[in-house]
Design a protein around this motif. Structure first.
Motif, PDB file in Angstrom:
ATOM      1  N   PHE A 242     -23.443   3.809  20.560  1.00 17.48           N
ATOM      2  CA  PHE A 242     -22.466   3.016  21.107  1.00 17.48           C
ATOM      3  C   PHE A 242     -23.098   1.835  22.226  1.00 17.48           C
ATOM      4  O   PHE A 242     -22.690   0.936  22.647  1.00 17.48           O
ATOM      5  N   CYS A 243     -24.266   2.152  22.684  1.00 18.76           N
ATOM      6  CA  CYS A 243     -25.068   1.422  23.677  1.00 18.76           C
ATOM      7  C   CYS A 243     -26.292   0.458  22.959  1.00 18.76           C
ATOM      8  O   CYS A 243     -26.182  -0.882  22.896  1.00 18.76           O
ATOM      9  N   GLN A 244     -27.307   1.180  22.829  1.00 14.61           N
ATOM     10  CA  GLN A 244     -28.375   0.702  22.274  1.00 14.61           C
ATOM     11  C   GLN A 244     -28.149  -0.069  20.938  1.00 14.61           C
ATOM     12  O   GLN A 244     -28.925  -1.111  20.445  1.00 14.61           O
ATOM     13  N   SER A 245     -27.094   0.406  20.175  1.00 15.47           N
ATOM     14  CA  SER A 245     -26.678  -0.411  18.864  1.00 15.47           C
ATOM     15  C   SER A 245     -26.649  -2.025  19.068  1.00 15.47           C
ATOM     16  O   SER A 245     -27.155  -3.083  18.542  1.00 15.47           O
ATOM     17  N   GLY A 246     -26.017  -2.221  20.491  1.00 17.34           N
ATOM     18  CA  GLY A 246     -25.708  -3.558  20.735  1.00 17.34           C
ATOM     19  C   GLY A 246     -26.972  -4.425  21.113  1.00 17.34           C
ATOM     20  O   GLY A 246     -27.333  -5.467  20.615  1.00 17.34           O
ATOM     21  N   HIS A 247     -27.928  -3.562  21.873  1.00 16.39           N
ATOM     22  CA  HIS A 247     -29.227  -4.544  22.228  1.00 16.39           C
ATOM     23  C   HIS A 247     -29.963  -4.740  20.944  1.00 16.39           C
ATOM     24  O   HIS A 247     -30.451  -5.918  20.731  1.00 16.39           O
ATOM     25  N   VAL A 248     -30.007  -3.945  19.905  1.00 16.91           N
ATOM     26  CA  VAL A 248     -30.788  -4.099  18.708  1.00 16.91           C
ATOM     27  C   VAL A 248     -30.087  -5.054  17.779  1.00 16.91           C
ATOM     28  O   VAL A 248     -30.690  -5.858  17.340  1.00 16.91           O
ATOM     29  N   VAL A 249     -28.933  -5.241  17.773  1.00 16.19           N
ATOM     30  CA  VAL A 249     -28.214  -6.201  16.692  1.00 16.19           C
ATOM     31  C   VAL A 249     -28.278  -7.398  17.472  1.00 16.19           C
ATOM     32  O   VAL A 249     -28.530  -8.409  16.897  1.00 16.19           O
ATOM     33  N   LEU A 250     -28.368  -7.588  18.831  1.00 14.32           N
ATOM     34  CA  LEU A 250     -28.590  -8.980  19.416  1.00 14.32           C
ATOM     35  C   LEU A 250     -29.851  -9.327  19.118  1.00 14.32           C
ATOM     36  O   LEU A 250     -30.219 -10.771  18.883  1.00 14.32           O
ATOM     37  N   LEU A 251     -31.008  -8.609  19.310  1.00 17.18           N
ATOM     38  CA  LEU A 251     -32.306  -8.923  19.013  1.00 17.18           C
ATOM     39  C   LEU A 251     -32.548  -9.295  17.641  1.00 17.18           C
ATOM     40  O   LEU A 251     -33.190 -10.325  17.214  1.00 17.18           O
ATOM     41  N   VAL A 252     -31.715  -8.538  16.741  1.00 17.44           N
ATOM     42  CA  VAL A 252     -31.765  -9.007  15.229  1.00 17.44           C
ATOM     43  C   VAL A 252     -31.330 -10.160  14.963  1.00 17.44           C
ATOM     44  O   VAL A 252     -31.732 -11.072  14.261  1.00 17.44           O
ATOM     45  N   ALA A 253     -30.067 -10.481  15.372  1.00 16.27           N
ATOM     46  CA  ALA A 253     -29.509 -11.702  15.279  1.00 16.27           C
ATOM     47  C   ALA A 253     -30.182 -12.774  15.845  1.00 16.27           C
ATOM     48  O   ALA A 253     -30.342 -14.063  15.060  1.00 16.27           O
ATOM     49  N   MET A 254     -30.724 -12.753  17.100  1.00 17.59           N
ATOM     50  CA  MET A 254     -31.566 -13.868  17.623  1.00 17.59           C
ATOM     51  C   MET A 254     -32.913 -14.251  16.674  1.00 17.59           C
ATOM     52  O   MET A 254     -33.321 -15.193  16.483  1.00 17.59           O
ATOM     53  N   GLY A 255     -33.511 -12.978  16.161  1.00 20.84           N
ATOM     54  CA  GLY A 255     -34.741 -13.189  15.370  1.00 20.84           C
ATOM     55  C   GLY A 255     -34.160 -13.776  14.215  1.00 20.84           C
ATOM     56  O   GLY A 255     -35.230 -14.695  13.670  1.00 20.84           O
ATOM     57  N   MET A 256     -33.295 -13.442  13.439  1.00 21.39           N
ATOM     58  CA  MET A 256     -32.635 -14.165  12.068  1.00 21.39           C
ATOM     59  C   MET A 256     -32.434 -15.415  12.457  1.00 21.39           C
ATOM     60  O   MET A 256     -32.939 -16.616  11.528  1.00 21.39           O
ATOM     61  N   LEU A 257     -31.774 -15.773  13.429  1.00 18.30           N
ATOM     62  CA  LEU A 257     -31.526 -17.346  13.430  1.00 18.30           C
ATOM     63  C   LEU A 257     -32.629 -18.034  14.014  1.00 18.30           C
ATOM     64  O   LEU A 257     -32.784 -19.245  13.573  1.00 18.30           O
ATOM     65  N   GLY A 258     -33.498 -17.433  14.827  1.00 14.52           N
ATOM     66  CA  GLY A 258     -34.714 -18.066  15.029  1.00 14.52           C
ATOM     67  C   GLY A 258     -35.829 -18.490  14.242  1.00 14.52           C
ATOM     68  O   GLY A 258     -36.428 -19.491  14.184  1.00 14.52           O
TER      69      GLY A 258
END
Length: 408
Positions: free
Chosen positions: A300-316
């Protein structure tokens, strides 16, 4: 978007939805549980039983002077204060002697041994509680600072609830960065296992007490078997509460505001070692219980950190399209909702904390502490206060402990 990507978004949205529910639950709980404050009702002046404060101190030169000054300043007329120096290697005994010379209510005692089968604190309290004359025993740690009205408020809290044992959750004094980051999150991990509303429900068998400050009647203490009954515990406070409540005697746990404070640990190393020991023993030394506690922040917490990094990586990298933008938006909403919940959590234990935004770092350290506690379940080794224990310490050493207590 593909069907798989849609399913991923739905699953992630379901994880996020837990946070507004947690916020609502916390607001309701905090609204119902009124904290004890210096303005809370006090014990009537005509009904003051003798209280024996018992303070075990092992290498506490940094905190003991402030603690003793606060205990001596209690606005309570019938108080004796016992300080037990437990083989300290610093100025603890010197500080205790100085207060003893200045206050006739104080007696300084010394412990010179640790029999097999006992943890250090349980043996000290078992041996020297025999010297206490009070109708109530007030066990407190050397790192707490009670306000002058504390004893009057707590005894009235016990009287009005017909409780044989009362304990509190102090406000935390956090003076370093790591204390500010980790302490509130570690505390909430513990309290989710021991919700105060269940502790205060006489019909619920769940029991908890906080050894930073426990008031217990001598009759209840003796009936529960004293510290002999919890001799091998690393969280003897919870064990004592379980014994008392198990006898059908009411116990109470109060949330405080402006009434008592505590500085548990002063460094990151102390935080990790101390909370690992607490989680290990509080959750019955069962790795599966600790693993469940670890899965909650991971999902419930770390999933948010991982998804944020994945999304920024994909968009970048120019990939992901609409799916990446949805991930980014959901992850930002996830963090905003987590922040709202952790704002409440931090404010309860560290009022007006300026470190709420560091909760992702606090999550990671709390994960490590839980992993370390799980490892203790398999190694059976615990190190604390300069003593190394085998967690399977046997129920032995009674004769030596009893002879020492009788000698007191």
């Amino acid at each position: 978007m593909t069907r798989v990507e849609t399913y991923i978004l739905y699953a992630y949205a379901a994880i996020i939805l837990i946070w507004p529910l947690r916020w609502i639950a916390l607001k309701i709980i905090l609204g119902q549980d009124r904290p004890l404050t210096p303005d809370s009702p006090r014990l009537a002046s005509a009904a003051h039983p003798l209280v024996s404060a018992i303070i075990p101190a092992k290498d506490e030169e940094a905190m003991l002077d402030e603690c003793l000054s606060a205990v001596r300043a209690q606005e309570y007329p019938d108080l004796e204060i016992l300080i037990v120096d437990d083989r300290s290697q610093d100025r603890t005994l010197e500080i205790a002697r100085r207060h003893e010379a200045a206050d006739p209510r104080i007696r300084v005692l010394q412990n010179d041994r640790l029999p097999p089968g006992w943890t250090g604190k349980t043996y000290v309290l078992h041996r020297h509680s025999a010297s206490a004359r009070g109708e109530w025993l007030w066990f407190l740690d050397a790192d707490v600072k009670p306000e002058p009205g504390f004893l009057n408020v707590m005894l009235e809290y016990a009287r009005s609830n017909n409780a044989a044992l009362v304990s509190v959750l102090p406000e935390l004094r956090c003076e370093t960065f790591w204390e500010q980051v980790v302490q509130p999150l570690a505390g909430i991990v513990l309290m989710t296992s021991f919700p105060p509303r269940k502790i205060n429900d006489d019909a619920c068998p769940l029991a908890f007490a906080n050894g930073q400050s426990i008031l217990v009647t001598r009759a209840a203490y003796d009936a529960a078997g004293g510290h002999r009954a919890v001799r091998d515990r690393f969280v003897e406070d919870i064990g004592m509460a379980q014994k008392v409540k198990g006898l059908g005697m009411p116990i109470r746990l109060g949330i405080t505001k402006g009434l008592i404070s505590c500085r548990m640990y002063a460094s990151l190393g102390q935080l990790v070692r101390g909370w690992s020991r607490i989680f290990f023993d509080a959750l019955d030394r069962k790795p599966w219980r600790l693993l469940l506690k670890l899965l909650d922040p991971l999902v419930f917490c770390q999933s948010g950190h991982v998804v944020l990094l994945v999304a920024m990586g994909m968009l970048g990298s120019g990939r992901g399209g609409v799916f990446a933008w949805w991930l980014l938006g959901l992850s930002l909403a996830h963090h905003a909702l987590m922040y709202a919940v952790f704002r409440l959590v931090y404010d309860v234990s560290v009022p007006d904390s300026k470190y709420v935004a560091t909760f992702p770092l606090g999550n990671l350290i709390t994960d490590y502490i839980l992993i370390r506690a799980i490892w203790m379940c398999f190694t059976g080794k615990v190190a604390w206060r300069g003593t190394s224990y085998d967690a399977s310490i046997s129920q032995t050493g009674d004769r030596e402990a009893d002879e020492a207590a009788a000698g007191v």
